[in-house]
Design a protein around this motif. Structure first.
Motif, PDB file in Angstrom:
ATOM      1  N   HIS A 201       0.860  -1.188   0.000  1.00  0.00           N
ATOM      2  CA  HIS A 201       0.000   0.000   0.000  1.00  0.00           C
ATOM      3  C   HIS A 201       0.896   1.238   0.000  1.00  0.00           C
ATOM      4  O   HIS A 201       1.516   1.569   1.000  1.00  0.00           O
ATOM      5  N   GLU A 265      -0.374  -1.010  -4.614  1.00  0.00           N
ATOM      6  CA  GLU A 265      -1.673  -0.355  -4.507  1.00  0.00           C
ATOM      7  C   GLU A 265      -1.503   1.155  -4.486  1.00  0.00           C
ATOM      8  O   GLU A 265      -0.755   1.704  -3.667  1.00  0.00           O
ATOM      9  N   ASP A 267      -4.265   4.142  -4.061  1.00  0.00           N
ATOM     10  CA  ASP A 267      -5.676   4.259  -3.699  1.00  0.00           C
ATOM     11  C   ASP A 267      -6.363   5.341  -4.514  1.00  0.00           C
ATOM     12  O   ASP A 267      -5.821   6.431  -4.693  1.00  0.00           O
ATOM     13  N   HIS A 329      -3.423  -3.002  -7.871  1.00  0.00           N
ATOM     14  CA  HIS A 329      -4.501  -2.682  -6.936  1.00  0.00           C
ATOM     15  C   HIS A 329      -4.800  -1.186  -7.006  1.00  0.00           C
ATOM     16  O   HIS A 329      -3.915  -0.356  -6.809  1.00  0.00           O
ATOM     17  N   ASP A 333     -11.751   1.959  -1.867  1.00  0.00           N
ATOM     18  CA  ASP A 333     -12.449   1.885  -0.586  1.00  0.00           C
ATOM     19  C   ASP A 333     -12.689   3.268   0.010  1.00  0.00           C
ATOM     20  O   ASP A 333     -11.948   4.211  -0.253  1.00  0.00           O
ATOM     21  N   TRP A 383     -10.647  -3.053  -3.544  1.00  0.00           N
ATOM     22  CA  TRP A 383     -11.445  -3.377  -2.357  1.00  0.00           C
ATOM     23  C   TRP A 383     -12.911  -3.554  -2.744  1.00  0.00           C
ATOM     24  O   TRP A 383     -13.340  -3.113  -3.804  1.00  0.00           O
ATOM     25  N   ASP A 384     -13.693  -4.180  -1.872  1.00  0.00           N
ATOM     26  CA  ASP A 384     -15.009  -4.654  -2.308  1.00  0.00           C
ATOM     27  C   ASP A 384     -16.003  -3.539  -2.623  1.00  0.00           C
ATOM     28  O   ASP A 384     -17.046  -3.801  -3.234  1.00  0.00           O
ATOM     29  N   MET A 398     -11.045  -7.690  -3.508  1.00  0.00           N
ATOM     30  CA  MET A 398     -10.478  -7.987  -2.205  1.00  0.00           C
ATOM     31  C   MET A 398     -11.559  -7.679  -1.167  1.00  0.00           C
ATOM     32  O   MET A 398     -11.919  -6.523  -0.946  1.00  0.00           O
ATOM     33  N   SER A 399     -12.106  -8.713  -0.577  1.00  0.00           N
ATOM     34  CA  SER A 399     -13.232  -8.555   0.338  1.00  0.00           C
ATOM     35  C   SER A 399     -12.720  -8.195   1.718  1.00  0.00           C
ATOM     36  O   SER A 399     -12.057  -8.996   2.378  1.00  0.00           O
ATOM     37  N   TRP A 400     -13.057  -6.961   2.167  1.00  0.00           N
ATOM     38  CA  TRP A 400     -12.523  -6.501   3.449  1.00  0.00           C
ATOM     39  C   TRP A 400     -13.608  -6.121   4.455  1.00  0.00           C
ATOM     40  O   TRP A 400     -13.363  -6.153   5.658  1.00  0.00           O
ATOM     41  N   ARG A 401     -14.805  -5.769   3.993  1.00  0.00           N
ATOM     42  CA  ARG A 401     -15.856  -5.355   4.926  1.00  0.00           C
ATOM     43  C   ARG A 401     -16.589  -6.594   5.435  1.00  0.00           C
ATOM     44  O   ARG A 401     -17.673  -6.932   4.987  1.00  0.00           O
ATOM     45  N   ASN A 473      -3.970  -8.039   6.518  1.00  0.00           N
ATOM     46  CA  ASN A 473      -3.687  -6.631   6.242  1.00  0.00           C
ATOM     47  C   ASN A 473      -3.092  -5.979   7.489  1.00  0.00           C
ATOM     48  O   ASN A 473      -3.597  -6.163   8.594  1.00  0.00           O
TER      49      ASN A 473
END
Length: 777
Positions: A201, A265, A267, A329, A333, A383-384, A398-401, A473
């Motif tokens: 990141h 990544e 963002d 990435h 998010d 991210w999701d 990338m499922s994070w929640r 993470n």
């Protein structure tokens, strides 16, 4: 000859303790299949790594194995021409043959076969990654553990392969930056644990960390922030730095040598404040903000006009030139859309594109950039949240929640990497102990990582096939140093590695605990500052009973219920010869207890100490003082300064409410309560959650500390004005008068505006002496 008989002669050196009595080799992650045999292969000073000189992949793996053993004090192995010994055992010296074999008995790529007999060992695989993973198993078996020199391999046949293709670790270098050497150390440990993806990141609101030559302001401005507080001589102390393109090439090559892919990544469209601070024309408002010093969610987004898109594409060009990863990435998010919604230009852009809401606009942006990546042979992962506005069909998620995104993404035909908050977030603390470091709450333990179901129960097989794997993470807001980072990662990395590599049917928590002590010993030898929270001994007593009887009934335990706990009562450090805890015991007051846990001769944890006397039994430490019951609680363990390099002190903060309550304390005969406090910067941006902050109106200029008994909605026992932040130290104590019989919880509430500083409670101490200056009742 049995293993027990063969090992007996060298038990004193400890070289095969891990293999005695027919147990599996002490490997993490646990191999897919193991056939334990009688005997062992002695590894002496003339042991050889036999590799055919025309087998370049095997030569590369052999050299890395040799370097790994040499770096950490393992046996010296010579790499020699093995063509003459292919298919037969060496007669003069022990040998380990390494070679590619298209017929190696493994189920999939990255797998290997390690065959060890008394006369030699052979490592084979269908691909170089498999050979490397097998070499890392050899390294674990041969690396010393403390004073033990591992000079033998257990006779066994291991056929091993990964459960998932993606076994990753995300390192956040945007909030706090790691040195190249620190990243190398993490990559070395990832390799030993057969993890194969470093998700890096590199940009966020708090810093831009990658050199982009076409846009130098990204690192000249965006790589630096000014944290709350002042530096030396009253000047603001800047924090920052960045990785040059040469640094990045080095890290990518270092990782590749260990068969780890680095996925970068950047963002977008949110978490863009550092980039907008560098080039405000690519933001929404055209105004230049400061690089953010606040954690959390900030409002700055990228614009979506063509100049901004060309800027992002130009940045991606340089990123793709540095990172050969198939995946790039792009974040996606926590992009709150306030700036987009307030902008007439953005609304016009949406209208022109035929879009009806900002989520669709984010989906359009991600689709545009996803197509750009695809044109260059790359693949978007995000991210999701990217699912909410629609993304290209080949985008990975990338499922994070939590875990809901796994089912949603796979049902929509997307490949998924499982990385959910809080279950695989290593920035959550490992325990609630007083000596735990900074991080988020609630606690995520070693066991919770090990037992987390990567594939959600009940997910249809067709969707489960789209689960690429899992990663942990490590968000670094509370991790300014390598010590903080290592404490958070290790040994939970061991649990993650086994969860992601080993077949689910082979997961065994108790067997994992059997193998873990050897790995902890290697961490100590390698100077990895792992968190020992799982084995740390809690020294528990009933405060009221001890004060009433003048003696305490002591209970000793640790989080995992493993290891032999030994303790002392004379002030000395516990050793393997100290008293073994076999059940609760009684000690007179005052007494100081020291305790730690052992596995055989290996000490598993630092010694913990607790003094039991009248004062300590009437004292509540900050870690014991909990948030008052409420619907919304968002807690963290914070240090006094955002970039503090020490591990302690740490204060527990609830971002939404200052109300906290102690456990019951014996108040008989006590005349005062001394509350130790610390003033901390309120540098957490809560965005749309800011309305959850409980505002408590202050009666004085700087707010008050209100003290109540048992309940938090009754009449205050005392109201203590807080000192002026401009003229008082950040650490201070307030005293309140107290008059009560029996045991009572004390409720403490800080008043003041939501923008006021945080106040962390270090401790509450009841005392027989009257308060020196009481507050208003």
């Amino acid at each position: 000859m049995t293993i027990r008989t063969l090992c007996f002669g060298i038990l004193l050196s400890g070289s095969c303790l891990a293999f005695a009595q027919g147990s599996e080799p002490s490997l993490i992650p646990r191999p897919s299949t193991v056939e334990v045999r009688d005997g062992q292969l002695a590894i002496g000073p003339v042991a050889m790594l036999h590799v055919d000189p025309d087998d370049a992949p095997s030569l590369r793996v052999a050299r890395v194995l040799k370097q790994t053993l040499a770096r950490y004090g393992g046996p010296s192995l010579a790499v020699v021409d093995g063509s003459a010994t292919r298919g037969r055992a060496a007669t003069e010296n022990s040998f380990i043959a390494i070679r590619l074999d298209a017929k190696a008995a493994v189920a999939q790529r990255e797998g290997y076969v390690l065959d060890v007999t008394e006369s030699g060992a052979t490592l084979t695989a269908r691909d170089e990654a498999g050979l490397f993973n097998g070499a890392m198993s050899l390294a674990q078996l041969l690396l010393p553990t403390g004073d033990r020199q591992m000079t033998a391999l257990p006779a066994a046949r291991i056929a091993d392969w990964p459960r998932f293709a993606w076994r990753g670790l995300m390192i956040d270098s945007a909030r706090h930056m790691q040195s190249v050497a620190e990243l190398e150390a993490i990559l070395d440990q990832m390799a030993l644990h057969k993890l194969n993806v470093l998700h890096w990141h590199l940009s966020d609101d708090q810093g831009w960390r990658i050199e982009i030559k076409r846009y130098p302001e990204l690192t000249r401005i965006g790589a630096w922030r000014t944290p709350p507080g002042m530096g030396k001589d009253g000047e603001p102390a800047r924090y920052g730095g960045f990785y040059s393109q040469d640094d990045i090439r080095h890290i990518v090559a270092y990782a590749a040598e260990r068969h780890i892919t680095v996925v970068p990544e950047l963002d977008m469209p949110g978490h863009a404040q550092a980039a907008v601070a560098s080039y405000p024309e690519y933001g929404v408002t055209g105004q230049r903000p400061a690089v953010s010093a606040d954690w959390g969610i900030n409002p700055y987004l990228y614009n979506v006009d063509e100049p901004t898109l060309h800027f992002l594409e130009n940045v991606l060009d340089e990123v793709m030139a540095l990172f050969p990863s198939r995946y790039i990435h792009l974040g996606g998010d926590e992009a709150i859309k306030d700036q987009w919604e307030a902008s007439p230009a953005i609304r016009e852009r949406m209208k022109a594109l035929g879009l009806s809401n900002p989520e669709q606009l984010q989906g359009w942006l991600m689709s545009r950039l996803g197509r750009y990546l695809d044109q260059h042979g790359r693949r978007l992962i995000g991210w999701d949240e990217i699912l909410e506005g629609g993304v290209p069909g080949d985008a990975a998620v990338m499922s994070w929640r939590g875990t809901k995104g796994i089912a949603k993404a796979t049902a929509a035909g997307h490949d998924v990497v499982v990385a959910p908050d809080p279950y695989l977030y290593f920035d959550y603390v490992q325990s609630a102990r007083a000596d735990e470091t900074a991080g988020r709450l609630p606690v995520q333990t070693l066991k919770s990582v090990y037992t987390f179901p990567i594939v959600p129960p009940g997910l249809p097989a067709s969707q489960a096939a789209r689960v690429l794997g899992a990663q942990a993470n490590v968000w670094s807001e509370h991790m300014p140093t390598a010590a903080h980072l290592q404490h958070a990662i290790f040994p939970r990395l061991d649990a993650l590695a086994e969860n992601a590599w080993t077949p689910a049917a082979r997961h065994d928590w108790q067997d994992f605990l059997r193998r873990l002590p050897e790995q902890l010993a290697r961490y100590r030898l390698e100077k990895i500052a792992y968190g020992d929270s799982a084995y740390a001994v809690d020294i528990q007593v009933d405060r009221a009973q001890a004060l009433r009887d003048g003696k305490a009934k002591v209970h000793l335990a640790n989080q995992v219920g493993s290891g032999v706990i030994r303790y002392t009562l004379d002030g000395s450090e516990p050793t393997t010869a100290s008293m073994e805890y076999q059940g609760d015991f009684v000690v007179p007051l005052p007494t100081t207890i020291k305790a730690t846990a052992f596995s055989d001769s290996l000490q598993l944890t630092a010694t913990r100490e607790r003094a039991l006397n009248d004062a300590t039994l009437r004292r509540a430490e900050g870690s014991e003082i909990t948030a008052c019951p409420a619907k919304d609680i968002d807690e963290m363990r914070a240090q006094p300064a955002p970039d503090a390099t020490s591990l302690q002190p740490v204060y527990v903060i609830n971002n939404f409410d200052s109300c906290r309550i102690t456990p019951a304390l014996a108040a008989d005969g006590m005349r005062s309560a001394a509350i130790e406090l610390a003033r901390l910067p309120r540098n957490v941006a809560l965005a749309h959650d800011a309305h959850l902050i409980v505002a408590r109106q202050a009666a004085t200029a700087h707010g008050e500390l209100e003290l109540r008994m048992d309940r938090c909605d009754g009449k205050p026992l005392a109201v203590l004005p807080l000192p002026d932040p401009a003229t008082s130290p950040a650490h201070f104590a307030l005293e309140a008068p107290l008059s009560a019989a029996g045991s009572h919880a004390l409720c403490l509430i800080i008043t003041g505006a939501p923008a006021a500083p945080y106040y962390g409670i270090g401790s509450v101490q009841l005392d027989k002496a009257a308060a020196k200056s009481g507050g208003q009742p």
